[in-house]
Write an enzyme that holds these catalytic residues in place. Sequence first.
Site, PDB file in Angstrom:
ATOM      1  N   ASP A 101       0.805  -1.227   0.000  1.00 57.79           N
ATOM      2  CA  ASP A 101       0.000   0.000   0.000  1.00 57.79           C
ATOM      3  C   ASP A 101       0.838   1.278   0.000  1.00 57.79           C
ATOM      4  O   ASP A 101       0.303   2.370  -0.030  1.00 57.79           O
ATOM      5  CB  ASP A 101      -0.949   0.007   1.201  1.00 57.79           C
ATOM      6  CG  ASP A 101      -0.182  -0.002   2.523  1.00 57.79           C
ATOM      7  OD1 ASP A 101       1.053   0.150   2.510  1.00 57.79           O
ATOM      8  OD2 ASP A 101      -0.833  -0.166   3.558  1.00 57.79           O
ATOM      9  N   TYR A 126      10.758   4.128   1.155  1.00 60.63           N
ATOM     10  CA  TYR A 126      11.577   3.090   1.798  1.00 60.63           C
ATOM     11  C   TYR A 126      13.039   3.122   1.363  1.00 60.63           C
ATOM     12  O   TYR A 126      13.889   2.503   2.010  1.00 60.63           O
ATOM     13  CB  TYR A 126      10.990   1.699   1.545  1.00 60.63           C
ATOM     14  CG  TYR A 126       9.901   1.349   2.545  1.00 60.63           C
ATOM     15  CD1 TYR A 126      10.222   0.802   3.779  1.00 60.63           C
ATOM     16  CD2 TYR A 126       8.562   1.595   2.270  1.00 60.63           C
ATOM     17  CE1 TYR A 126       9.247   0.500   4.709  1.00 60.63           C
ATOM     18  CE2 TYR A 126       7.577   1.292   3.198  1.00 60.63           C
ATOM     19  CZ  TYR A 126       7.928   0.738   4.415  1.00 60.63           C
ATOM     20  OH  TYR A 126       6.960   0.451   5.335  1.00 60.63           O
TER      21      TYR A 126
HETATM   22  P1  NAD Z   1      -0.744  -7.897  13.729  1.00 57.99           P
HETATM   23  O1  NAD Z   1       0.313  -8.595  14.501  1.00 57.99           O
HETATM   24  O2  NAD Z   1      -1.666  -6.974  14.415  1.00 57.99           O
HETATM   25  O3  NAD Z   1      -1.666  -9.011  13.016  1.00 57.99           O
HETATM   26  C1  NAD Z   1      -1.189 -10.150  12.414  1.00 57.99           C
HETATM   27  C2  NAD Z   1      -2.028 -11.351  12.834  1.00 57.99           C
HETATM   28  O4  NAD Z   1      -1.528 -12.505  12.124  1.00 57.99           O
HETATM   29  C3  NAD Z   1      -1.967 -11.704  14.323  1.00 57.99           C
HETATM   30  O5  NAD Z   1      -3.271 -11.723  14.872  1.00 57.99           O
HETATM   31  C4  NAD Z   1      -1.322 -13.085  14.350  1.00 57.99           C
HETATM   32  O6  NAD Z   1      -1.810 -13.914  15.364  1.00 57.99           O
HETATM   33  C5  NAD Z   1      -1.671 -13.618  12.980  1.00 57.99           C
HETATM   34  N1  NAD Z   1      -0.832 -14.718  12.512  1.00 57.99           N
HETATM   35  C6  NAD Z   1       0.504 -14.867  12.643  1.00 57.99           C
HETATM   36  N2  NAD Z   1       0.904 -16.011  12.057  1.00 57.99           N
HETATM   37  C7  NAD Z   1      -0.198 -16.607  11.542  1.00 57.99           C
HETATM   38  C8  NAD Z   1      -0.423 -17.816  10.829  1.00 57.99           C
HETATM   39  N3  NAD Z   1       0.584 -18.648  10.521  1.00 57.99           N
HETATM   40  N4  NAD Z   1      -1.695 -18.116  10.465  1.00 57.99           N
HETATM   41  C9  NAD Z   1      -2.713 -17.296  10.782  1.00 57.99           C
HETATM   42  N5  NAD Z   1      -2.558 -16.126  11.436  1.00 57.99           N
HETATM   43  C10 NAD Z   1      -1.318 -15.799  11.826  1.00 57.99           C
HETATM   44  O7  NAD Z   1      -0.006  -7.168  12.538  1.00 57.99           O
HETATM   45  P2  NAD Z   1      -0.391  -5.870  11.690  1.00 57.99           P
HETATM   46  O8  NAD Z   1       0.469  -4.741  12.083  1.00 57.99           O
HETATM   47  O9  NAD Z   1      -1.847  -5.653  11.695  1.00 57.99           O
HETATM   48  O10 NAD Z   1       0.087  -6.295  10.225  1.00 57.99           O
HETATM   49  C11 NAD Z   1      -0.373  -7.443   9.583  1.00 57.99           C
HETATM   50  C12 NAD Z   1       0.461  -7.728   8.362  1.00 57.99           C
HETATM   51  O11 NAD Z   1       0.144  -6.817   7.321  1.00 57.99           O
HETATM   52  C13 NAD Z   1       1.959  -7.596   8.577  1.00 57.99           C
HETATM   53  O12 NAD Z   1       2.620  -8.606   7.844  1.00 57.99           O
HETATM   54  C14 NAD Z   1       2.273  -6.242   7.995  1.00 57.99           C
HETATM   55  O13 NAD Z   1       3.611  -6.119   7.630  1.00 57.99           O
HETATM   56  C15 NAD Z   1       1.354  -6.303   6.809  1.00 57.99           C
HETATM   57  N6  NAD Z   1       1.100  -5.031   6.122  1.00 57.99           N
HETATM   58  C16 NAD Z   1       1.509  -4.964   4.844  1.00 57.99           C
HETATM   59  C17 NAD Z   1       1.295  -3.845   4.105  1.00 57.99           C
HETATM   60  C18 NAD Z   1       1.822  -3.817   2.700  1.00 57.99           C
HETATM   61  O14 NAD Z   1       2.071  -2.768   2.167  1.00 57.99           O
HETATM   62  N7  NAD Z   1       2.024  -4.970   2.059  1.00 57.99           N
HETATM   63  C19 NAD Z   1       0.653  -2.754   4.675  1.00 57.99           C
HETATM   64  C20 NAD Z   1       0.245  -2.840   5.993  1.00 57.99           C
HETATM   65  C21 NAD Z   1       0.471  -4.004   6.718  1.00 57.99           C
HETATM   66  C1  G6P Z   2       3.564   0.765   4.853  1.00 55.27           C
HETATM   67  C2  G6P Z   2       4.167  -0.363   4.091  1.00 55.27           C
HETATM   68  C3  G6P Z   2       3.836  -1.668   4.734  1.00 55.27           C
HETATM   69  C4  G6P Z   2       4.259  -1.667   6.186  1.00 55.27           C
HETATM   70  C5  G6P Z   2       3.613  -0.518   6.898  1.00 55.27           C
HETATM   71  C6  G6P Z   2       4.171  -0.413   8.296  1.00 55.27           C
HETATM   72  O1  G6P Z   2       2.182   0.772   4.713  1.00 55.27           O
HETATM   73  O2  G6P Z   2       3.764  -0.388   2.756  1.00 55.27           O
HETATM   74  O3  G6P Z   2       4.450  -2.681   4.020  1.00 55.27           O
HETATM   75  O4  G6P Z   2       3.893  -2.866   6.816  1.00 55.27           O
HETATM   76  O5  G6P Z   2       3.889   0.676   6.232  1.00 55.27           O
HETATM   77  O6  G6P Z   2       3.409   0.468   9.014  1.00 55.27           O
HETATM   78  P1  G6P Z   2       3.491   0.533  10.603  1.00 55.27           P
HETATM   79  O7  G6P Z   2       2.523   1.603  10.906  1.00 55.27           O
HETATM   80  O8  G6P Z   2       3.063  -0.831  11.091  1.00 55.27           O
HETATM   81  O9  G6P Z   2       4.901   0.847  10.941  1.00 55.27           O
HETATM   82 MN    MN Z   3       4.389  -2.361   1.854  1.00 57.66          MN
END
Ligand code: NAD
Ligand code: G6P
Ligand code: MN
Length: 441
Positions: free
Chosen positions: A170, A264
Amino acid sequence: MKKFSVVIAGGGSTFTPGIVMMMLDNIDRFPMRELVLYDNDGERQAVLGEALEILLKEKAPDLKFSYTTDPKEAFTDKDFCMAHIRVGKYEMREKDEKIPLRHGVIGQETCGPGGIAYGMRSITGMLEIIDHMETYSPDCWMLNYSNPAAIVAEACRVLRPNSKVLNICDMPVGTLRRMSQIIGKDPQDLEVRYFGLNHFGWWTSVKDKEGHEYLDQIRDYVAENGYLTQVEVDTQHMDQSWQETHKKAKDLLAVNPRYLPNTYLKYYLYPDYEVAHSDRNYTRANEVMNGREKEVFSAARTIIETGTAIDGGFHIDSHASFIVDLARAIAFNTHERMLMIVENNGAIANFPDDAMVEVPCIVGNDGPEPLAQGKIPAFEQALMFQQVTVEKLVVEAYVEQSYQKLWQALTLSKTIPSAKVAKDILDDLIEANKDYWPELH
Ligand code: NAD
Ligand code: G6P
Ligand code: MN
């Protein structure tokens, strides 16, 4: 109109309520018949699950909703899996950030040694949920946010090449919202050209639908202010540390004024500055645990205690709009243009075919079709080649359980000054990750 059945994997994520709120807001554009939350931490997920159950009874009583830790229940009869798992949760993110900092190296969720450590954990979790999906709903698509997306995408390419998994980020979407504000346009009306790896790329064009190019205008603004905008443009990337990141784009542009940088890149181009401005005892993981995580879970607890979600609590998350647009593109064959992490295969002409790159794609019901971005200049190409090789070495190290290859991956990372420091960090990371990583020989 067809109604879709959706599972959110990582149901206990801080982003789950925002995504559900966004899907509700778009229920006419993307109709749903069933929504299930799945997580392997039942206790964590139950807090959000119980609150969302109350909210959905009030706002969408016809939508069948449940939450479970049972893969069969979760993944049976599904059209889409929206995945955002964090293997090891915040406890391990904190270690990913703090261990490298102890060695004077960048401590970050997805970049440098922290991202590598997280990657070694995420691959196992991702394979697990992909296999659940394919066992119970072989036609289901996974729209994956789980990080580190670059390493996860490479692992999918190597280990699950035929799986219907789309890896997305995102950050470019969020930064485009900032650009659109800078030039006074609607982000929906802008089309970009972009090339890079995940969390490692550049915009080469930002045009409106009539073909007017805004690159120069945005560049002039970023040269002064970075991507810092005057008014709040977003629901995420708003904390003070994120404002610093948006501002730092100014220095990224200075070293490479030709294109607009992904924020980044600061971890690779200004690691010394970033380390000097980090607090070894209080990193982004601490900020998020004391900020977003507390807010989301206390909002959920209030909903549960009062038995109603009418007075708010959960908010629509702008981060979620991308995932809805993507689901729509596949479901309704919209051929919308969006950035995706895909196998290069010539999209960047002078870059390896088998690299996972982030480029604009046309997305329809067969998935993404990458758009050719042509040849890229030597500076960007060399940086990208170094970084993509790090990502490939991590996946090779995982598959072969190779200490040597992981040491090489860390040594090659632009964030680490020497093989000695790489080894010291690696040995600490192995110890910290012993419950998660495959054993290395
Ligand atoms: P979070 O820790 O609040 O939530 C993650 C959840 O995943 C937890 O509830 C955990 O129990 C669960 N989990 C862990 N391993 C698991 C498995 N094997 N099977 C099922 N569930 C499992 O984390 P968050 O800050 O809300 O972020 C969630 C994910 O989204 C992270 O990987 C973060 O980096 C990603 N994210 C990516 C983007 C992007 O740009 N691609 C943007 C925002 C967040
Ligand atoms: C951006 C990136 C994600 C990352 C997030 C972290 O949205 O694209 O890949 O996980 O920032 O945000 P946070 O608020 O968890 O530091
Ligand atoms: Mn990202």
